[in-house]
Design an enzyme around this catalytic site. Structure first.
Site, PDB file in Angstrom:
ATOM      1  N   ASP A   1      -1.135  -4.626  -0.921  1.00 43.95           N
ATOM      2  CA  ASP A   1       0.031  -4.022  -0.798  1.00 43.95           C
ATOM      3  C   ASP A   1       0.972  -4.557   0.121  1.00 43.95           C
ATOM      4  OD1 ASP A   1      -1.348  -2.309  -2.316  1.00 43.95           O
ATOM      5  OD2 ASP A   1      -1.086  -0.480  -0.972  1.00 43.95           O
TER       6      ASP A   1
ATOM      7  N   LYS B   1      -0.739   0.581  -8.526  1.00 45.10           N
ATOM      8  CA  LYS B   1      -1.502   1.756  -8.177  1.00 45.10           C
ATOM      9  C   LYS B   1      -0.938   2.998  -7.751  1.00 45.10           C
ATOM     10  CE  LYS B   1      -2.961   0.202  -3.690  1.00 45.10           C
ATOM     11  NZ  LYS B   1      -2.242   1.342  -2.833  1.00 45.10           N
TER      12      LYS B   1
ATOM     13  N   CYS C   1      -5.371   0.884   2.639  1.00 42.35           N
ATOM     14  CA  CYS C   1      -5.786   0.551   1.227  1.00 42.35           C
ATOM     15  C   CYS C   1      -6.690  -0.774   1.418  1.00 42.35           C
ATOM     16  CB  CYS C   1      -4.418   0.098   0.601  1.00 42.35           C
ATOM     17  SG  CYS C   1      -3.360   1.567   0.328  1.00 42.35           S
TER      18      CYS C   1
END
Ligand code: VGL
Ligand code: ZN
Length: 201
Positions: free
Chosen positions: A19, A105, A144
């Site tokens: 990310d 995602k 994450c």
């Protein structure tokens, strides 16, 4: 001779970048303090992996505008990483190679996913490429990165956590430190760029 061979990226290794998107950098809508500092560090890993033709995967948070994690829907977060928005785009300066595999995602309204393995084919792709050991860094340590690392271990991969290539949201001040502890307890091994550079190429 200290663990030199083990830290040299080699066949069976994959780099997982978590990310690295504008919204998680200073100035973004869900800014992680010093989030931009991980970029040059992770670029070094990218360079090493590219030089050895080893696989690189980049996960991205890829939310619809009405995502359940947003405060307007009763979730904990301000709107962030909305599909195709500027904030969802890759961090400036990130040297993501064209060959990197992108794993999107949390891309449907009703489902959140802090792990790059959650409802994606990441594990499948990694096994297909013969990957056994994952070097994992990115944002954010306490969400994450944490969940991606824990899932990777559950899936049976070995994990090297890139401790100088992660930063935390720290909703509570020690969330990041606690996340690192949890990942280590679960079996992740912390390494830094200097460990890699000291290793024999
Ligand atoms: C993340 C909060 C909300 C992350 C994603 O990438 O760590 N954190 N969505
Ligand atoms: Zn999110």
């Amino acid at each position: 001779m200290r663990e030199q061979t083990a830290l040299t990226p080699t066949e069976g290794d994959a780099l997982i970048l978590v990310d690295l998107q504008r919204d998680f950098l200073p100035g973004g809508s869900l800014a992680v303090a010093e989030g931009d500092r991980v970029i040059p560090v992770l670029n070094h890993y990218i360079e090493r992996f590219q030089a050895h033709d080893l696989p690189i995967f980049a996960t991205r948070d890829w939310h619809p505008a009405n995502h359940c994690s947003f405060q307007a829907q009763g979730g904990p977060w301000p709107p962030h990483c909305i599909q195709h928005s500027e904030g969802a785009s890759w961090a400036p300066g990130l040297a993501l190679p064209a060959a990197a595999r992108i794993i999107s995602k949390a891309d449907s309204p009703a489902q959140d996913a802090y792990s790059g393995f959650q409802q994606t084919d990441l594990a499948h792709q990694l096994r297909q490429r013969g990957c056994k050991r994952l070097l994992i860094g990115g944002l954010a340590t306490d969400y994450c990165v944490l969940n991606t690392v824990l899932d990777a271990l559950k899936e049976g991969f070995e994990v090297l956590l890139l401790t100088d290539g992660i930063r935390a949201v720290n909703v509570q001040p020690d969330d990041g430190a606690r996340a690192i502890e949890r990942m280590q307890t679960a079996g992740a091994r912390p390494i830094e760029l200097t460990d890699l550079n000291n290793a024999t190429p």
